[in-house]
Design a protein around this motif. Structure first.
Motif, PDB file in Angstrom:
ATOM      1  N   LEU A 104       0.186 107.037  61.880  1.00 56.35           N
ATOM      2  CA  LEU A 104      -1.020 107.256  62.679  1.00 56.35           C
ATOM      3  C   LEU A 104      -2.067 108.045  61.890  1.00 56.35           C
ATOM      4  O   LEU A 104      -3.261 107.737  61.961  1.00 56.35           O
ATOM      5  N   ALA A 105      -1.627 109.034  61.118  1.00 56.58           N
ATOM      6  CA  ALA A 105      -2.563 109.802  60.293  1.00 56.58           C
ATOM      7  C   ALA A 105      -3.227 108.906  59.245  1.00 56.58           C
ATOM      8  O   ALA A 105      -4.436 109.000  59.011  1.00 56.58           O
ATOM      9  N   ALA A 106      -2.441 108.024  58.628  1.00 61.59           N
ATOM     10  CA  ALA A 106      -2.993 107.103  57.628  1.00 61.59           C
ATOM     11  C   ALA A 106      -3.962 106.115  58.267  1.00 61.59           C
ATOM     12  O   ALA A 106      -5.033 105.825  57.713  1.00 61.59           O
ATOM     13  N   LEU A 107      -3.606 105.599  59.442  1.00 62.57           N
ATOM     14  CA  LEU A 107      -4.495 104.666  60.147  1.00 62.57           C
ATOM     15  C   LEU A 107      -5.777 105.376  60.579  1.00 62.57           C
ATOM     16  O   LEU A 107      -6.872 104.816  60.470  1.00 62.57           O
ATOM     17  N   GLU A 108      -5.644 106.607  61.044  1.00 58.03           N
ATOM     18  CA  GLU A 108      -6.819 107.370  61.469  1.00 58.03           C
ATOM     19  C   GLU A 108      -7.739 107.661  60.281  1.00 58.03           C
ATOM     20  O   GLU A 108      -8.959 107.525  60.384  1.00 58.03           O
ATOM     21  N   ALA A 109      -7.175 108.040  59.149  1.00 57.49           N
ATOM     22  CA  ALA A 109      -7.971 108.357  57.961  1.00 57.49           C
ATOM     23  C   ALA A 109      -8.787 107.159  57.492  1.00 57.49           C
ATOM     24  O   ALA A 109      -9.841 107.326  56.882  1.00 57.49           O
ATOM     25  N   ARG A 110      -8.311 105.966  57.794  1.00 58.12           N
ATOM     26  CA  ARG A 110      -8.995 104.746  57.369  1.00 58.12           C
ATOM     27  C   ARG A 110      -9.825 104.107  58.483  1.00 58.12           C
ATOM     28  O   ARG A 110     -10.331 103.012  58.339  1.00 58.12           O
ATOM     29  N   GLY A 111      -9.918 104.786  59.616  1.00 56.06           N
ATOM     30  CA  GLY A 111     -10.748 104.297  60.705  1.00 56.06           C
ATOM     31  C   GLY A 111     -10.147 103.155  61.496  1.00 56.06           C
ATOM     32  O   GLY A 111     -10.853 102.454  62.209  1.00 56.06           O
ATOM     33  N   LEU A 112      -8.826 102.960  61.402  1.00 61.48           N
ATOM     34  CA  LEU A 112      -8.169 101.862  62.111  1.00 61.48           C
ATOM     35  C   LEU A 112      -7.683 102.278  63.500  1.00 61.48           C
ATOM     36  O   LEU A 112      -7.409 101.434  64.338  1.00 61.48           O
ATOM     37  N   VAL A 113      -7.529 103.572  63.721  1.00 64.80           N
ATOM     38  CA  VAL A 113      -7.287 104.157  65.043  1.00 64.80           C
ATOM     39  C   VAL A 113      -8.103 105.439  65.091  1.00 64.80           C
ATOM     40  O   VAL A 113      -8.533 105.952  64.055  1.00 64.80           O
ATOM     41  N   THR A 114      -8.325 105.947  66.290  1.00 62.42           N
ATOM     42  CA  THR A 114      -9.028 107.217  66.416  1.00 62.42           C
ATOM     43  C   THR A 114      -8.166 108.188  67.212  1.00 62.42           C
ATOM     44  O   THR A 114      -7.344 107.781  68.028  1.00 62.42           O
ATOM     45  N   ARG A 115      -8.367 109.452  66.947  1.00 67.59           N
ATOM     46  CA  ARG A 115      -7.709 110.507  67.702  1.00 67.59           C
ATOM     47  C   ARG A 115      -8.654 110.891  68.830  1.00 67.59           C
ATOM     48  O   ARG A 115      -9.849 111.074  68.617  1.00 67.59           O
ATOM     49  N   VAL A 116      -8.116 111.010  70.036  1.00 65.46           N
ATOM     50  CA  VAL A 116      -8.921 111.407  71.189  1.00 65.46           C
ATOM     51  C   VAL A 116      -8.682 112.899  71.417  1.00 65.46           C
ATOM     52  O   VAL A 116      -7.559 113.305  71.693  1.00 65.46           O
ATOM     53  N   PRO A 117      -9.719 113.712  71.298  1.00 62.64           N
ATOM     54  CA  PRO A 117      -9.543 115.151  71.518  1.00 62.64           C
ATOM     55  C   PRO A 117      -9.353 115.449  72.999  1.00 62.64           C
ATOM     56  O   PRO A 117     -10.302 115.707  73.728  1.00 62.64           O
ATOM     57  N   SER A 118      -8.125 115.385  73.443  1.00 66.27           N
ATOM     58  CA  SER A 118      -7.838 115.479  74.876  1.00 66.27           C
ATOM     59  C   SER A 118      -7.749 116.908  75.385  1.00 66.27           C
ATOM     60  O   SER A 118      -7.798 117.141  76.582  1.00 66.27           O
ATOM     61  N   GLY A 119      -7.599 117.856  74.496  1.00 62.72           N
ATOM     62  CA  GLY A 119      -7.476 119.239  74.927  1.00 62.72           C
ATOM     63  C   GLY A 119      -6.046 119.647  75.221  1.00 62.72           C
ATOM     64  O   GLY A 119      -5.769 120.805  75.455  1.00 62.72           O
ATOM     65  N   GLY A 120      -5.126 118.697  75.197  1.00 66.54           N
ATOM     66  CA  GLY A 120      -3.720 119.007  75.437  1.00 66.54           C
ATOM     67  C   GLY A 120      -3.018 119.385  74.146  1.00 66.54           C
ATOM     68  O   GLY A 120      -3.610 119.423  73.077  1.00 66.54           O
ATOM     69  N   ASP A 121      -1.734 119.668  74.263  1.00 71.73           N
ATOM     70  CA  ASP A 121      -0.959 120.076  73.103  1.00 71.73           C
ATOM     71  C   ASP A 121      -0.628 118.920  72.164  1.00 71.73           C
ATOM     72  O   ASP A 121      -0.506 119.116  70.964  1.00 71.73           O
ATOM     73  N   GLU A 122      -0.447 117.720  72.713  1.00 73.47           N
ATOM     74  CA  GLU A 122      -0.075 116.597  71.858  1.00 73.47           C
ATOM     75  C   GLU A 122      -1.292 115.751  71.536  1.00 73.47           C
ATOM     76  O   GLU A 122      -2.196 115.612  72.343  1.00 73.47           O
ATOM     77  N   GLY A 123      -1.311 115.226  70.305  1.00 81.39           N
ATOM     78  CA  GLY A 123      -2.396 114.349  69.899  1.00 81.39           C
ATOM     79  C   GLY A 123      -2.317 113.022  70.629  1.00 81.39           C
ATOM     80  O   GLY A 123      -1.225 112.490  70.840  1.00 81.39           O
ATOM     81  N   ARG A 124      -3.441 112.497  71.014  1.00 80.62           N
ATOM     82  CA  ARG A 124      -3.500 111.189  71.670  1.00 80.62           C
ATOM     83  C   ARG A 124      -4.369 110.289  70.799  1.00 80.62           C
ATOM     84  O   ARG A 124      -5.329 110.747  70.171  1.00 80.62           O
TER      85      ARG A 124
END
Length: 146
Positions: free
Chosen positions: A60-80
């Motif tokens: 997921l980190a690799a996909l996010e770094a390349r713009g293939l997925v995005t992280r949603v800043p949800s405010g919770g403890d776990e990344g979404r």
């Protein structure tokens, strides 16, 4: 998307195509609930029992770094995460953690002020609206949003 098209997309993004990356990416593109890494892992481990949670996080980190997925800043403890990288925004419930997509005219990259262009190169932008969803508001409890 065919496997050949996905292999090409990964190659263009500088990622080696592996079955594990394919399964994680496929799960993300099919998801509409903005899953956490743990949720993605539970969804794909039936097809890849040897897939570790750490591998899902790294993928997921690799996909996010390349713009293939995005992280949603949800405010919770776990990344979404979101497999829909098209322009859209998010509503986040601070009680139940539900995340929903929405679109809003006048809130795209072309609408950003000139100071943003002067800042540097922008890959994407999103509006994040946080509050309490209608479902949670309908429950008669005294839980306050974080």
């Amino acid at each position: 998307m065919t496997i050949e098209a996905l292999k090409e997309l990964f190659a263009q993004s500088g990622l080696k195509f592996t079955n594990q990356r394919y399964l994680v990416y496929k799960a993300m593109v099919e998801a509409r609930d903005h899953p956490s890494a743990e949720t993605v892992w539970r969804r794909v481990r039936g097809e890849a029992p040897a897939l570790s949670l750490d591998t899902v996080y790294r993928t997921l980190a690799a996909l996010e770094a390349r713009g293939l997925v995005t992280r949603v800043p949800s405010g919770g403890d776990e990344g979404r995460f979101d497999g829909d990288v098209g322009p859209h925004h998010h509503l986040v419930c601070l009680r139940c953690g539900c995340i929903e997509d929405f679109t809003m005219p006048g809130a795209g990259l072309a609408d950003l002020p000139p100071t943003v262009a002067a800042w540097g190169r922008v890959r994407d932008a999103q509006v994040l609206v946080r509050g309490v969803c209608r479902k949670c508001l309908g429950q008669n409890d005294n839980t306050q949003p974080h």
